[in-house]
Design an enzyme around this catalytic site. Structure first.
Site, PDB file in Angstrom:
ATOM      1  N   LYS A  27     -25.932  -1.079  -3.616  1.00 37.96           N
ATOM      2  CA  LYS A  27     -26.354  -1.186  -2.211  1.00 37.96           C
ATOM      3  C   LYS A  27     -25.582  -2.314  -1.573  1.00 37.96           C
ATOM      4  O   LYS A  27     -25.544  -3.427  -2.104  1.00 37.96           O
ATOM      5  CB  LYS A  27     -27.863  -1.494  -2.151  1.00 37.96           C
ATOM      6  CG  LYS A  27     -28.408  -1.587  -0.751  1.00 37.96           C
ATOM      7  CD  LYS A  27     -28.836  -0.226  -0.262  1.00 37.96           C
ATOM      8  CE  LYS A  27     -29.158  -0.195   1.210  1.00 37.96           C
ATOM      9  NZ  LYS A  27     -27.980  -0.165   2.100  1.00 37.96           N
ATOM     10  N   LYS A  55     -29.127 -10.572  -4.761  1.00 36.89           N
ATOM     11  CA  LYS A  55     -30.095 -10.463  -3.665  1.00 36.89           C
ATOM     12  C   LYS A  55     -31.078  -9.319  -3.923  1.00 36.89           C
ATOM     13  O   LYS A  55     -32.285  -9.468  -3.763  1.00 36.89           O
ATOM     14  CB  LYS A  55     -29.344 -10.231  -2.340  1.00 36.89           C
ATOM     15  CG  LYS A  55     -30.142 -10.630  -1.125  1.00 36.89           C
ATOM     16  CD  LYS A  55     -29.408 -10.327   0.154  1.00 36.89           C
ATOM     17  CE  LYS A  55     -28.291 -11.278   0.463  1.00 36.89           C
ATOM     18  NZ  LYS A  55     -27.728 -11.073   1.822  1.00 36.89           N
ATOM     19  N   LYS A  69     -20.448  -3.491  -2.221  1.00 39.87           N
ATOM     20  CA  LYS A  69     -19.943  -3.903  -0.903  1.00 39.87           C
ATOM     21  C   LYS A  69     -18.686  -3.101  -0.607  1.00 39.87           C
ATOM     22  O   LYS A  69     -18.028  -2.609  -1.525  1.00 39.87           O
ATOM     23  CB  LYS A  69     -19.596  -5.400  -0.916  1.00 39.87           C
ATOM     24  CG  LYS A  69     -19.620  -6.050   0.449  1.00 39.87           C
ATOM     25  CD  LYS A  69     -21.037  -6.335   0.910  1.00 39.87           C
ATOM     26  CE  LYS A  69     -21.096  -6.939   2.287  1.00 39.87           C
ATOM     27  NZ  LYS A  69     -22.450  -7.416   2.603  1.00 39.87           N
ATOM     28  N   THR A  77     -33.548  -8.912   9.503  1.00 37.82           N
ATOM     29  CA  THR A  77     -33.069 -10.145   8.870  1.00 37.82           C
ATOM     30  C   THR A  77     -33.769 -11.359   9.492  1.00 37.82           C
ATOM     31  O   THR A  77     -34.207 -12.267   8.783  1.00 37.82           O
ATOM     32  CB  THR A  77     -31.541 -10.257   9.000  1.00 37.82           C
ATOM     33  OG1 THR A  77     -30.974  -9.070   8.447  1.00 37.82           O
ATOM     34  CG2 THR A  77     -30.997 -11.459   8.268  1.00 37.82           C
ATOM     35  N   SER A 134     -33.496  -2.062   4.769  1.00 38.85           N
ATOM     36  CA  SER A 134     -32.570  -0.986   4.378  1.00 38.85           C
ATOM     37  C   SER A 134     -33.187  -0.170   3.241  1.00 38.85           C
ATOM     38  O   SER A 134     -33.081   1.057   3.206  1.00 38.85           O
ATOM     39  CB  SER A 134     -31.249  -1.569   3.880  1.00 38.85           C
ATOM     40  OG  SER A 134     -30.359  -1.728   4.953  1.00 38.85           O
TER      41      SER A 134
HETATM   42  P1  NAD Z   1     -23.377 -11.830  15.094  1.00 35.60           P
HETATM   43  O1  NAD Z   1     -21.925 -11.517  15.117  1.00 35.60           O
HETATM   44  O2  NAD Z   1     -24.339 -11.017  15.891  1.00 35.60           O
HETATM   45  O3  NAD Z   1     -23.626 -13.352  15.530  1.00 35.60           O
HETATM   46  C1  NAD Z   1     -22.857 -14.416  15.073  1.00 35.60           C
HETATM   47  C2  NAD Z   1     -23.087 -15.586  16.007  1.00 35.60           C
HETATM   48  O4  NAD Z   1     -22.327 -16.699  15.541  1.00 35.60           O
HETATM   49  C3  NAD Z   1     -22.635 -15.333  17.441  1.00 35.60           C
HETATM   50  O5  NAD Z   1     -23.557 -15.947  18.323  1.00 35.60           O
HETATM   51  C4  NAD Z   1     -21.294 -16.061  17.507  1.00 35.60           C
HETATM   52  O6  NAD Z   1     -20.976 -16.465  18.832  1.00 35.60           O
HETATM   53  C5  NAD Z   1     -21.595 -17.227  16.634  1.00 35.60           C
HETATM   54  N1  NAD Z   1     -20.394 -17.900  16.141  1.00 35.60           N
HETATM   55  C6  NAD Z   1     -19.192 -17.381  15.815  1.00 35.60           C
HETATM   56  N2  NAD Z   1     -18.356 -18.353  15.456  1.00 35.60           N
HETATM   57  C7  NAD Z   1     -19.054 -19.504  15.517  1.00 35.60           C
HETATM   58  C8  NAD Z   1     -18.759 -20.851  15.276  1.00 35.60           C
HETATM   59  N3  NAD Z   1     -17.543 -21.222  14.862  1.00 35.60           N
HETATM   60  N4  NAD Z   1     -19.733 -21.756  15.440  1.00 35.60           N
HETATM   61  C9  NAD Z   1     -20.960 -21.398  15.849  1.00 35.60           C
HETATM   62  N5  NAD Z   1     -21.299 -20.139  16.121  1.00 35.60           N
HETATM   63  C10 NAD Z   1     -20.353 -19.225  15.965  1.00 35.60           C
HETATM   64  O7  NAD Z   1     -23.759 -11.835  13.531  1.00 35.60           O
HETATM   65  P2  NAD Z   1     -25.198 -11.712  12.894  1.00 35.60           P
HETATM   66  O8  NAD Z   1     -25.460 -10.302  12.504  1.00 35.60           O
HETATM   67  O9  NAD Z   1     -26.197 -12.457  13.719  1.00 35.60           O
HETATM   68  O10 NAD Z   1     -24.952 -12.484  11.510  1.00 35.60           O
HETATM   69  C11 NAD Z   1     -24.935 -13.901  11.455  1.00 35.60           C
HETATM   70  C12 NAD Z   1     -24.864 -14.315   9.985  1.00 35.60           C
HETATM   71  O11 NAD Z   1     -25.968 -13.768   9.278  1.00 35.60           O
HETATM   72  C13 NAD Z   1     -23.613 -13.844   9.237  1.00 35.60           C
HETATM   73  O12 NAD Z   1     -23.255 -14.811   8.287  1.00 35.60           O
HETATM   74  C14 NAD Z   1     -24.088 -12.604   8.504  1.00 35.60           C
HETATM   75  O13 NAD Z   1     -23.311 -12.357   7.329  1.00 35.60           O
HETATM   76  C15 NAD Z   1     -25.501 -13.022   8.152  1.00 35.60           C
HETATM   77  N6  NAD Z   1     -26.372 -11.887   7.895  1.00 35.60           N
HETATM   78  C16 NAD Z   1     -26.616 -10.958   8.863  1.00 35.60           C
HETATM   79  C17 NAD Z   1     -27.443  -9.882   8.566  1.00 35.60           C
HETATM   80  C18 NAD Z   1     -27.783  -8.862   9.621  1.00 35.60           C
HETATM   81  O14 NAD Z   1     -28.695  -8.058   9.379  1.00 35.60           O
HETATM   82  N7  NAD Z   1     -27.137  -8.859  10.765  1.00 35.60           N
HETATM   83  C19 NAD Z   1     -27.998  -9.742   7.289  1.00 35.60           C
HETATM   84  C20 NAD Z   1     -27.739 -10.711   6.321  1.00 35.60           C
HETATM   85  C21 NAD Z   1     -26.922 -11.796   6.638  1.00 35.60           C
END
Ligand code: NAD
Length: 442
Positions: free
Chosen positions: A78, A102, A114, A198, A370
């Site tokens: 997954k 995880k 992945k 999340t 999921s």
């Molecule tokens: P997203 O792209 O929606 O949001 C990312 C945010 O980070 C945006 O606001 C962006 O402007 C900001 N950003 C980018 N560069 C930056 C910087 N240099 N400094 C500060 N902020 C910055 O992504 P997301 O889905 O919210 O995911 C965020 C994190 O959470 C990632 O690491 C992702 O791997 C992790 N994550 C997400 C999910 C999910 O369900 N979306 C699940 C597990 C983990």
């Protein structure tokens, strides 16, 4: 003077090797058989594919794609599919490794996998993106399946792309197969609550663990780096629960008000499609939000070192490093982003008594819902949003408590405790297949 070039380029450190180095502390507390350890040292299967795509101008571009199944002892693989210029086999293998732990930590009946394609998705038209996504499934169809390896969204992939992928797989197999992909649009078998899962899961973990330090909503200030899908939704949940979210940031910069920010107003401002004022920095000096709350502009670097109770990195990997760890003033860190803290920063934080809750626990709400989506697709019975929230909360609270109990009992960090918890489950499953003790007469 003549300079000589080295005959071979220096080998960059392997991301997979760095990810697996995190296991070392946990291994001292786990009775893992040699057989199990041997199996966990390398990915079970790694597929590299070339994906030819006819571009809108008639030319042909060939993209490099990957799918890695790290381990599937506890169930089918997954993991998400990432579209990004930096995608490499090493990166996909290390992300699949993380997914294995995880899934085990959350006790989901899955292994870790992945996928990814190396590209800048912003350079492609929507039609090109669709052809690429369907081409990826054409290339990996024999490697995946609802009982083999299940896909999901990751960086720069979304529900629409998951819908294309599920549709393409169904076309190839000549049967509707919604359970091969999660994170689909609701109308194609997606789950209620997936888009905010999340954030919801992170909220469950925070509200379970913060009271153990006597941090109640009214006496807890929080800074969140990253105001994207997860960061913004989490900020809203914390705000509604009465926590004081004092700083948030996006890629353009951040805003800070020690009295607390008006999160609903900032979210409304960020999503204002009429003015398209999308950066948080513009919130500072334009429009009505400035009247709702007074705040100062902070850079992303400054946000990380604010004097707050809780720091939530929710943007990118490698934000807290050996270079800035000594400047962190928060007392608690909840890692919402994947890999926001480097392994070299961990001991520096620990030396300052900063307590950290690791990514594999904090952000596991996404993979948990999921899993719920996969169960619903296979049973054909769909749950309501309150049912999803209830089931998610039960799981997140149970595993947060179990990890906390291990950390207390073994006197380890929460990161090590999370790996101990996951390794115990993985080791048990791997050993159940048979170890050398079954075969060697002693
Ligand atoms: P997203 O792209 O929606 O949001 C990312 C945010 O980070 C945006 O606001 C962006 O402007 C900001 N950003 C980018 N560069 C930056 C910087 N240099 N400094 C500060 N902020 C910055 O992504 P997301 O889905 O919210 O995911 C965020 C994190 O959470 C990632 O690491 C992702 O791997 C992790 N994550 C997400 C999910 C999910 O369900 N979306 C699940 C597990 C983990």
């Amino acid at each position: 003077m003549t300079q000589t070039l080295p005959l071979t380029a220096p080998t960059p450190p392997s991301l997979l090797a760095d990810a697996s180095s995190r296991l070392e502390a946990a291994l001292q507390h786990v009775n893992l058989s040699e057989d199990a350890l041997g199996r966990l040292k390398s990915p079970k299967a790694s597929l590299m594919v070339a994906i030819p795509v006819r571009m809108d101008d008639g030319s042909l571009r060939v993209f490099q794609g990957y799918r890695v199944r790290y381990d599937d002892t506890r169930g089918p693989g997954k993991g998400g599919v990432r579209y990004h210029p930096s995608v490499t086999l090493d990166e996909v293998q290390s992300l699949a490794f993380w997914m294995t732990f995880k899934a085990a930590l959350l006790n989901l009946p899955f292994g870790g996998a992945k996928g990814g394609i190396t590209l800048n998705p912003k350079e492609l038209s929507r039609a090109e993106l669709e052809r690429l996504s369907r081409g990826y499934i054409d290339a990996i169809a024999d490697f995946i399946g609802p009982d083999v390896d299940i896909l999901a969204p990751d960086m720069y992939t979304n529900a629409m792309i998951m819908g294309w992928m599920m549709d393409q797989y169904s076309i190839i197999k000549r049967q509707v197969s919604p359970a091969v992909v999660t994170g689909k649009p609701l109308a194609m078998g997606g789950s209620a609550g997936r888009s905010t899962a999340t954030a919801q899961g992170a909220f469950n973990v925070m509200t379970t663990l913060l009271p153990k330090f006597d941090q109640q909503p009214s006496n807890t200030t929080i800074a969140i780096q990253g105001f994207g899908k997860v960061g913004a939704a989490l900020a809203a949940l914390l705000y509604e629960a009465g926590y004081k979210v004092v700083a948030v940031s996006d890629s353009q910069g951040g805003i800070y008000n020690p009295q607390g920010l008006d999160i609903p107003a900032i979210r409304a401002y960020k999503s204002d499609r009429v003015t398209r004022r999308n950066s948080l920095q513009s919130v500072y000096c334009e429009g009505s939000v400035c009247q709702l709350a007074h705040h100062e502009v902070v850079s992303n670097t400054e946000l990380l070192t604010l004097d707050v109770d809780v720091l939530v990195p929710a943007a990118l990997e490698n934000q807290i490093t050996a270079a800035n760890a000594a400047d962190i003033r928060a007392r608690y860190i909840f890692e919402v982003a994947n890999g926001p803290t480097t392994s070299t920063a961990d001991p520096i934080l620990a030396a300052q008594d900063i307590w950290l809750c690791p990514d594999i626990l904090v952000n596991a709400g996404g993979v948990t819902v999921s899993y719920f989506e996969w169960v619903q697709n296979r049973s054909g019975l769909y749950w309501t949003l309150p049912e999803i929230h209830q089931r998610l909360q039960t799981k997140m609270v149970a595993e947060a408590e179990a990890t906390w109990a291990i950390a207390q009992e073994r006197q380890t960090s929460m990161r090590t405790a999370a790996y101990i918890h996951a390794l115990n489950r993985l080791g048990e499953a791997l050993d159940a297949k048979g170890t050398q003790d079954y075969y060697v007469e002693r």
